[in-house]
Design a protein around this motif. Structure first.
Motif, short mmCIF file in Angstrom:
data_model
loop_
_atom_site.label_atom_id
_atom_site.label_comp_id
_atom_site.label_asym_id
_atom_site.label_seq_id
_atom_site.Cartn_x
_atom_site.Cartn_y
_atom_site.Cartn_z
N GLY A 136 36.73 46.76 74.61
CA GLY A 136 36.23 48.31 74.40
C GLY A 136 35.19 48.64 75.00
O GLY A 136 34.56 48.10 75.92
N PHE A 137 34.37 49.58 74.49
CA PHE A 137 33.13 50.04 74.79
C PHE A 137 32.22 50.29 73.49
O PHE A 137 32.63 50.45 72.42
CB PHE A 137 33.16 51.46 75.60
N PHE A 138 30.93 49.92 73.63
CA PHE A 138 29.89 50.40 72.86
C PHE A 138 29.18 51.26 73.35
O PHE A 138 28.79 51.55 74.48
CB PHE A 138 29.17 48.96 72.10
N THR A 139 28.16 52.04 72.46
CA THR A 139 27.16 52.89 72.89
C THR A 139 25.76 52.35 73.05
O THR A 139 25.37 51.21 72.58
CB THR A 139 26.72 53.61 71.68
N ASN A 140 25.22 52.44 74.34
CA ASN A 140 24.39 51.60 74.93
C ASN A 140 23.06 52.62 75.31
O ASN A 140 23.53 53.77 76.10
CB ASN A 140 24.81 51.05 76.31
#
Length: 202
Positions: free
Chosen positions: A144-148
């Motif tokens: 998935g994706f995380f906030t970076n």
């Protein structure tokens, strides 16, 4: 099944706990200089200073109930080695660009080689999505994706709205996918041990 006694008080995870991608004005809450075998970094801990997401990371901290509570608003700025190499020249330019953004964002401030002088200062930041993939304890592949926190810019750039959200940062094909770290929390942030390369920011 029997009714669970802690069910009513438990807070369900929701997408609203993840910071949306975009541009934000940050306040530096803490600064630490970290020496590592692969290179030194200045670890900047921050919170959102204004707008709809103000105090996002302090609220996130207060909402964590586990023993391994971690402040999720961090950015690792690589310190140049000053060795004249091509890679270090790139690091030097980036370092100077960030310090210039601090100077432009805080009236009267000049970078004085004391990293603690950054505490309490304002800075702009651009957040994007960063891809992750890992194998969990059950051998299931999670993706998935995380906030970076992608980059630091001037406060004026954020306030003017004249910025573009960076494109999603995708996994490199040759990166180890199941290395044990890089697992996102339910709030869409990563728990990364100290000493990991800036490719994995937090």
């Amino acid at each position: 099944m029997r009714k669970l006694s802690g069910y009513e008080k438990a807070q369900a995870y929701s997408d609203t706990e993840r910071l949306p991608v975009g541009g934000y004005v940050l306040k530096i809450m803490d600064v630490k200089y970290q020496e590592n075998s692969w290179g030194d970094v200045i670890l900047l801990s921050f919170d959102i200073a204004e707008g709809e997401q103000k105090d996002f990371f302090s609220a996130n901290w207060k909402a964590q109930t586990g023993e391994d509570k971690k402040w999720k608003g961090t950015y690792r700025l690589h310190v140049p080695k000053d060795d004249g190499s091509e890679q270090d020249n790139w690091t030097m330019r980036r370092f100077k660009t960030v310090m210039g953004a601090f100077e432009d964002s805080n009236s009267g401030y000049h970078w004085n080689w004391d990293e603690q002088s950054l505490k309490g200062k304002l800075i702009g930041a651009l957040f994007n999505n960063k891809e992750y993939s890992f194998e969990d304890n059950s051998k299931n592949n999670r993706h998935g994706f995380f906030t970076n926190c992608h980059s630091l810019v001037t406060v004026e750039k954020i306030c003017s709205g004249k910025f573009e959200i960076p494109a999603d940062t995708l996994l490199k094909e040759n990166r180890q996918q199941n290395s044990g770290y890089g697992k996102p929390d339910a709030d869409g942030f990563m728990n990364i041990p100290d000493g990991i390369d800036e490719e994995l920011p937090f």
